[in-house]
Design an enzyme around this catalytic site. Structure first.
Site, PDB file in Angstrom:
ATOM      1  N   ALA A 162     -15.075  16.049  -0.680  1.00  0.00           N
ATOM      2  CA  ALA A 162     -15.149  15.347  -1.963  1.00  0.00           C
ATOM      3  C   ALA A 162     -14.920  16.262  -3.165  1.00  0.00           C
ATOM      4  CB  ALA A 162     -16.517  14.687  -2.106  1.00  0.00           C
ATOM      5  N   TYR A 163     -14.896  17.576  -2.963  1.00  0.00           N
ATOM      6  CA  TYR A 163     -14.724  18.476  -4.107  1.00  0.00           C
ATOM      7  C   TYR A 163     -13.234  18.718  -4.377  1.00  0.00           C
ATOM      8  CZ  TYR A 163     -19.632  19.759  -2.977  1.00  0.00           C
ATOM      9  OH  TYR A 163     -20.974  19.752  -2.682  1.00  0.00           O
ATOM     10  N   THR A 164     -12.510  17.690  -4.574  1.00  0.00           N
ATOM     11  CA  THR A 164     -11.058  17.693  -4.869  1.00  0.00           C
ATOM     12  C   THR A 164     -10.322  18.837  -4.162  1.00  0.00           C
ATOM     13  OG1 THR A 164     -11.389  18.839  -6.979  1.00  0.00           O
ATOM     14  CG2 THR A 164     -11.401  16.432  -7.034  1.00  0.00           C
TER      15      THR A 164
END
Ligand code: SF4
Ligand code: SF4
Length: 338
Positions: free
Chosen positions: A51-53
């Protein structure tokens, strides 16, 4: 650097680990310099998330050519169904440029139906176990902000590690979670050890020196931060009774309504960098750096007063911060002349 065995995983991890949220905010070269400096300082535990790009990709790039057995990689997925989890593991492997991931974690399980789906037939846990049998991942962990839910998940016996927000201003894990982890030999990874940058590093990190935690993973986005964190954990001793007065003062100033810079509240349809605004506001109020904070705020493309109070961010904030109200206060304080 000191090293700990991370519970039943048997992984030997540095007490200071690398938290992968903030490198989303810096160019790849700066992220690589930070990670390389961490390795030089003895950090061998690197944590990130799907989810942390672009965090996984930046880490993969930074570690190219570094012997794979000299560090442990941890990442995580919010997937609760088997198909999505399997896909996410493959993406993580590709991004991190590796053929195995040391620790794959179920990321921030927040709702009962997600917990049931994760653990049930065809769920994410089954996919993780298949990936472990295939050698694509080596250990399975869980992360979250709801301590009761984490305790319930640990009691299933499936998880070898737990990652939880824990710091001197947020000590709920000490009541039941940590004793359970110690009893069951579950590795503890502390996220938000610096409260998203709101707690002074020396006090916040030294707090852990006599606590049963495996890895402490502050987010780091530049080499200077890595050096400062390593220094606090290696050169300074545990908190003294005199330090406790400072701890109490910081706690009283902060209260519980402060931003931990996790960015779960994003995206904001108005494009407000919510964590950035709160960071500058923290410096404005807590550290009395008014001119500096107003100068940095003036450089933001979208200011806090662009908030239309749509509420989209509020339900996503794991700390239930009243974001629109806090933004209004920040806008009023930070918009003044420098
Ligand atoms: S309430 Fe304000 S800050 Fe939150 S998402 Fe809506 S516009 Fe953005
Ligand atoms: S407002 Fe909440 S969700 Fe957003 S960065 Fe801060 S703590 Fe995280």
């Amino acid at each position: 650097m000191k090293y700990n065995i991370l519970g039943k995983t048997g992984l030997r991890v540095s007490r200071l680990g690398f938290g992968g949220i903030p490198i989303q905010r810096v160019p790849a070269a700066e992220a690589a310099a930070t990670i390389r400096r961490c390795l030089e300082l003895g950090v061998n535990f690197i944590d990130t998330a799907r989810a942390y790009t672009d965090s996984e990709e930046k880490i993969g790039q930074a570690l190219a050519g570094v012997p794979r057995d000299s560090y442990a990689l941890a990442t995580k997925s919010m997937a609760v169904d088997g198909e999505t989890m399997t896909r996410d593991i493959e993406i993580s492997l590709r991004n991190l440029r590796t053929d195995y991931i040391d620790l794959y974690q179920c990321h921030n399980i927040r709702r009962d139906q997600d917990e049931e789906r994760l653990l049930g037939p065809g769920g994410g846990l089954e996919a993780l176990r298949r990936a472990r049998e295939a050698g694509k991942i080596r250990h399975i962990g869980v992360t979250g902000h709801q301590v009761e839910r984490l305790i319930r998940l640990l009691r299933t016996g499936w998880f070898e590690t737990v990652q939880v927000p824990y710091n001197f201003n947020e000590t709920k894990p000490e009541e039941e979670l940590l004793p359970l982890a110690v009893k069951e030999n579950i590795g503890v990874i502390t996220m938000k050890p610096l409260g998203g940058g709101a707690l002074p590093a020396s006090l916040a990190l030294r707090f852990f020196l006599d606590k049963p935690v495996g890895a402490i993973i502050p987010g780091m986005e530049n080499p200077a931060l890595a050096e400062e964190n390593a220094r606090c954990l290696t050169e300074d001793g545990p908190l003294t009774p005199a330090d406790q007065a400072d701890v109490d003062r910081v706690k009283a100033e902060l209260g519980k309504w402060y931003c931990r810079r996790c960015d779960y509240c994003q995206p904001c349809p108005q494009g407000i960098d919510i964590a950035g605004v709160f960071l500058f506001h923290g410096y404005f109020g807590r550290y009395n750096m008014k001119d500096w904070a107003r100068g940095r705020y003036a450089g933001l493309k979208v200011k806090a007063d662009a908030c239309i109070a749509c509420g989209a961010c509020v339900g996503r904030c794991p700390y239930q911060l009243p974001i629109p109200a806090l933004l209004r206060k920040a806008a009023a304080d930070l918009a003044g002349a420098i």
